[in-house]
Design a protein around this motif. Structure first.
Motif, PDB file in Angstrom:
ATOM      1  N   MET A 150      43.609  31.261  36.002  1.00 59.60           N
ATOM      2  CA  MET A 150      42.239  31.648  36.290  1.00 59.60           C
ATOM      3  C   MET A 150      41.812  32.740  35.314  1.00 59.60           C
ATOM      4  O   MET A 150      42.532  33.710  35.087  1.00 59.60           O
ATOM      5  N   ASN A 151      40.626  32.568  34.724  1.00 56.27           N
ATOM      6  CA  ASN A 151      40.117  33.554  33.787  1.00 56.27           C
ATOM      7  C   ASN A 151      39.250  34.579  34.513  1.00 56.27           C
ATOM      8  O   ASN A 151      38.269  34.217  35.167  1.00 56.27           O
ATOM      9  N   ARG A 152      39.614  35.879  34.396  1.00 54.28           N
ATOM     10  CA  ARG A 152      38.777  36.933  34.948  1.00 54.28           C
ATOM     11  C   ARG A 152      37.701  37.286  33.928  1.00 54.28           C
ATOM     12  O   ARG A 152      38.006  37.557  32.764  1.00 54.28           O
ATOM     13  N   THR A 153      36.464  37.280  34.377  1.00 59.17           N
ATOM     14  CA  THR A 153      35.348  37.561  33.491  1.00 59.17           C
ATOM     15  C   THR A 153      34.417  38.554  34.172  1.00 59.17           C
ATOM     16  O   THR A 153      34.628  38.948  35.329  1.00 59.17           O
ATOM     17  N   ALA A 154      33.368  38.940  33.450  1.00 59.49           N
ATOM     18  CA  ALA A 154      32.370  39.831  34.039  1.00 59.49           C
ATOM     19  C   ALA A 154      31.725  39.188  35.251  1.00 59.49           C
ATOM     20  O   ALA A 154      31.336  39.871  36.207  1.00 59.49           O
ATOM     21  N   ARG A 155      31.620  37.867  35.260  1.00 60.18           N
ATOM     22  CA  ARG A 155      30.979  37.181  36.388  1.00 60.18           C
ATOM     23  C   ARG A 155      31.887  37.109  37.610  1.00 60.18           C
ATOM     24  O   ARG A 155      31.403  36.987  38.732  1.00 60.18           O
ATOM     25  N   THR A 156      33.179  37.177  37.417  1.00 57.54           N
ATOM     26  CA  THR A 156      34.086  37.061  38.561  1.00 57.54           C
ATOM     27  C   THR A 156      34.565  38.417  39.072  1.00 57.54           C
ATOM     28  O   THR A 156      35.278  38.464  40.079  1.00 57.54           O
ATOM     29  N   ARG A 157      34.172  39.485  38.431  1.00 57.36           N
ATOM     30  CA  ARG A 157      34.587  40.807  38.918  1.00 57.36           C
ATOM     31  C   ARG A 157      33.740  41.205  40.125  1.00 57.36           C
ATOM     32  O   ARG A 157      32.511  41.229  40.057  1.00 57.36           O
ATOM     33  N   ILE A 158      34.397  41.481  41.247  1.00 55.42           N
ATOM     34  CA  ILE A 158      33.713  41.883  42.472  1.00 55.42           C
ATOM     35  C   ILE A 158      33.380  43.370  42.389  1.00 55.42           C
ATOM     36  O   ILE A 158      34.276  44.212  42.263  1.00 55.42           O
ATOM     37  N   ARG A 159      32.104  43.677  42.479  1.00 54.94           N
ATOM     38  CA  ARG A 159      31.656  45.070  42.396  1.00 54.94           C
ATOM     39  C   ARG A 159      31.392  45.667  43.774  1.00 54.94           C
ATOM     40  O   ARG A 159      31.713  46.822  44.033  1.00 54.94           O
ATOM     41  N   ARG A 160      30.779  44.904  44.657  1.00 53.88           N
ATOM     42  CA  ARG A 160      30.485  45.368  46.006  1.00 53.88           C
ATOM     43  C   ARG A 160      31.692  45.097  46.893  1.00 53.88           C
ATOM     44  O   ARG A 160      32.124  43.945  47.024  1.00 53.88           O
ATOM     45  N   LEU A 161      32.279  46.144  47.484  1.00 55.99           N
ATOM     46  CA  LEU A 161      33.484  46.036  48.307  1.00 55.99           C
ATOM     47  C   LEU A 161      34.610  45.325  47.555  1.00 55.99           C
ATOM     48  O   LEU A 161      35.091  44.256  47.964  1.00 55.99           O
ATOM     49  N   PRO A 162      35.048  45.887  46.448  1.00 53.62           N
ATOM     50  CA  PRO A 162      36.068  45.226  45.630  1.00 53.62           C
ATOM     51  C   PRO A 162      37.400  45.016  46.342  1.00 53.62           C
ATOM     52  O   PRO A 162      38.187  44.169  45.919  1.00 53.62           O
ATOM     53  N   ALA A 163      37.651  45.754  47.422  1.00 49.97           N
ATOM     54  CA  ALA A 163      38.902  45.554  48.157  1.00 49.97           C
ATOM     55  C   ALA A 163      38.966  44.175  48.799  1.00 49.97           C
ATOM     56  O   ALA A 163      40.051  43.701  49.162  1.00 49.97           O
ATOM     57  N   ARG A 164      37.815  43.554  48.965  1.00 51.79           N
ATOM     58  CA  ARG A 164      37.789  42.215  49.565  1.00 51.79           C
ATOM     59  C   ARG A 164      37.950  41.105  48.533  1.00 51.79           C
ATOM     60  O   ARG A 164      37.967  39.927  48.885  1.00 51.79           O
ATOM     61  N   ALA A 165      38.068  41.458  47.282  1.00 49.72           N
ATOM     62  CA  ALA A 165      38.200  40.445  46.231  1.00 49.72           C
ATOM     63  C   ALA A 165      39.539  39.729  46.332  1.00 49.72           C
ATOM     64  O   ALA A 165      40.561  40.329  46.687  1.00 49.72           O
ATOM     65  N   VAL A 166      39.528  38.446  46.034  1.00 49.10           N
ATOM     66  CA  VAL A 166      40.743  37.624  46.019  1.00 49.10           C
ATOM     67  C   VAL A 166      40.772  36.900  44.675  1.00 49.10           C
ATOM     68  O   VAL A 166      39.917  36.050  44.408  1.00 49.10           O
ATOM     69  N   TYR A 167      41.732  37.238  43.839  1.00 44.51           N
ATOM     70  CA  TYR A 167      41.807  36.637  42.509  1.00 44.51           C
ATOM     71  C   TYR A 167      42.955  35.634  42.374  1.00 44.51           C
ATOM     72  O   TYR A 167      43.079  34.983  41.336  1.00 44.51           O
ATOM     73  N   GLU A 168      43.775  35.519  43.404  1.00 40.94           N
ATOM     74  CA  GLU A 168      44.908  34.597  43.321  1.00 40.94           C
ATOM     75  C   GLU A 168      44.412  33.146  43.338  1.00 40.94           C
ATOM     76  O   GLU A 168      43.668  32.739  44.225  1.00 40.94           O
ATOM     77  N   GLN A 169      44.847  32.362  42.372  1.00 38.84           N
ATOM     78  CA  GLN A 169      44.387  30.981  42.226  1.00 38.84           C
ATOM     79  C   GLN A 169      44.658  30.157  43.480  1.00 38.84           C
ATOM     80  O   GLN A 169      43.810  29.386  43.924  1.00 38.84           O
ATOM     81  N   GLU A 170      45.835  30.340  44.078  1.00 40.47           N
ATOM     82  CA  GLU A 170      46.195  29.532  45.239  1.00 40.47           C
ATOM     83  C   GLU A 170      45.248  29.775  46.411  1.00 40.47           C
ATOM     84  O   GLU A 170      44.895  28.836  47.142  1.00 40.47           O
ATOM     85  N   GLN A 171      44.822  31.013  46.592  1.00 31.69           N
ATOM     86  CA  GLN A 171      43.924  31.310  47.701  1.00 31.69           C
ATOM     87  C   GLN A 171      42.516  30.780  47.447  1.00 31.69           C
ATOM     88  O   GLN A 171      41.840  30.323  48.370  1.00 31.69           O
ATOM     89  N   VAL A 172      42.067  30.841  46.199  1.00 29.61           N
ATOM     90  CA  VAL A 172      40.774  30.237  45.854  1.00 29.61           C
ATOM     91  C   VAL A 172      40.812  28.746  46.129  1.00 29.61           C
ATOM     92  O   VAL A 172      39.890  28.170  46.732  1.00 29.61           O
ATOM     93  N   GLU A 173      41.881  28.092  45.719  1.00 36.95           N
ATOM     94  CA  GLU A 173      42.011  26.651  45.934  1.00 36.95           C
ATOM     95  C   GLU A 173      42.038  26.312  47.419  1.00 36.95           C
ATOM     96  O   GLU A 173      41.446  25.311  47.858  1.00 36.95           O
ATOM     97  N   ALA A 174      42.727  27.133  48.222  1.00 37.96           N
ATOM     98  CA  ALA A 174      42.817  26.868  49.664  1.00 37.96           C
ATOM     99  C   ALA A 174      41.446  26.930  50.322  1.00 37.96           C
ATOM    100  O   ALA A 174      41.133  26.133  51.212  1.00 37.96           O
ATOM    101  N   ILE A 175      40.603  27.860  49.901  1.00 40.56           N
ATOM    102  CA  ILE A 175      39.259  27.964  50.464  1.00 40.56           C
ATOM    103  C   ILE A 175      38.433  26.738  50.074  1.00 40.56           C
ATOM    104  O   ILE A 175      37.745  26.138  50.907  1.00 40.56           O
ATOM    105  N   LEU A 176      38.501  26.337  48.803  1.00 42.09           N
ATOM    106  CA  LEU A 176      37.772  25.149  48.361  1.00 42.09           C
ATOM    107  C   LEU A 176      38.229  23.902  49.107  1.00 42.09           C
ATOM    108  O   LEU A 176      37.416  23.061  49.497  1.00 42.09           O
ATOM    109  N   ASP A 177      39.534  23.789  49.328  1.00 45.14           N
ATOM    110  CA  ASP A 177      40.074  22.608  50.003  1.00 45.14           C
ATOM    111  C   ASP A 177      39.683  22.553  51.475  1.00 45.14           C
ATOM    112  O   ASP A 177      39.633  21.479  52.076  1.00 45.14           O
ATOM    113  N   ALA A 178      39.428  23.706  52.079  1.00 38.04           N
ATOM    114  CA  ALA A 178      39.121  23.752  53.509  1.00 38.04           C
ATOM    115  C   ALA A 178      37.662  23.442  53.816  1.00 38.04           C
ATOM    116  O   ALA A 178      37.322  23.208  54.980  1.00 38.04           O
ATOM    117  N   MET A 179      36.796  23.439  52.803  1.00 32.50           N
ATOM    118  CA  MET A 179      35.373  23.224  53.058  1.00 32.50           C
ATOM    119  C   MET A 179      34.794  22.258  52.026  1.00 32.50           C
ATOM    120  O   MET A 179      34.564  22.637  50.872  1.00 32.50           O
TER     121      MET A 179
END
Length: 215
Positions: free
Chosen positions: A1-30
């Motif tokens: 996964m490429n981190r870019t200016a568009r993927t950097r979470i600015r508001r509440l950055p502690a809630r950011a999830v950058y792990e590829q597996e977790q992104v995929e799991a969310i996409l697969d669930a919906m």
């Protein structure tokens, strides 16, 4: 996964999830996503079905669709899905919230030209809705395949964001006599509703029964 200016979470950055597996799991669930883009200077956000196959997200639409034709030309798009996990009830109105998981993908979609990849994408859509269903039904005809366009969006520039857990009340509110906590929310399958046109005695779809068994 490429981190870019568009993927950097600015508001509440502690809630950011950058792990590829977790992104995929969310996409697969919906399977239902919202696709945002600009066309002729106007912003659009449309609901669409999506299905992930490895590092590609597939979408489809009518071959005559203005939107599909525009996306196939390589305009920038943003695809987002959200899972609604619970209502967070705090002691103060201000700190009420929801528990959620969301994923956002940025990039340019390409038109899938090859028939084998298009057919595989349509199978992925069907299986995402109900695993095992593709083997139960008639396969798309050449006329049907000609009438549908499939778009592929690379899963390269993406990010997720999530909230979980109890309310985050102010310390001075913790002694208030107000119930606080979380109301969990779940999507469950309901009773099957047979098509009125079914012939008598037709057995129920095994794929649908397996879905009910999981619930």
């Amino acid at each position: 996964m490429n981190r870019t200016a568009r993927t950097r979470i600015r508001r509440l950055p502690a809630r950011a999830v950058y792990e590829q597996e977790q992104v995929e799991a969310i996409l697969d669930a919906m399977p239902v996503a919202h696709l945002a883009f600009c066309l002729d200077g106007q912003p659009f956000a449309i609901p669409t079905l999506q299905a992930r196959v490895e590092q590609t997200i597939y979408m489809h639409g009518s071959a005559a669709s203005r939107t599909v034709k525009a996306l196939a030309e390589g305009i920038e798009v943003c695809l987002a899905v959200t899972l609604y996990d619970g209502i967070v009830l705090a002691r103060s109105a201000f700190h009420h919230s929801v528990n959620y998981r969301s994923a956002t993908v940025f990039g340019k979609a390409r038109l899938v030209e090859g028939e084998a990849e298009r057919l595989a994408a349509l199978e992925a859509f069907t299986e995402r809705l109900l695993p095992g269903r593709w083997a139960e039904v008639r396969q798309p005809s050449r006329r049907e395949l000609k009438g549908v366009s499939v778009l592929a969006l690379p899963l390269q520039e993406c990010v997720a964001k999530a909230r979980s857990g109890p309310p985050q009340d102010e310390e001075q509110d913790l002694g208030l006599d107000v119930w606080a906590g979380v109301v969990p929310l779940h999507t469950v399958a309901g009773p099957l509703l047979p098509d009125p046109g079914l012939r008598d005695g037709l057995p129920i779809s095994p794929a649908a029964l397996r879905l009910l068994d999981r619930d």
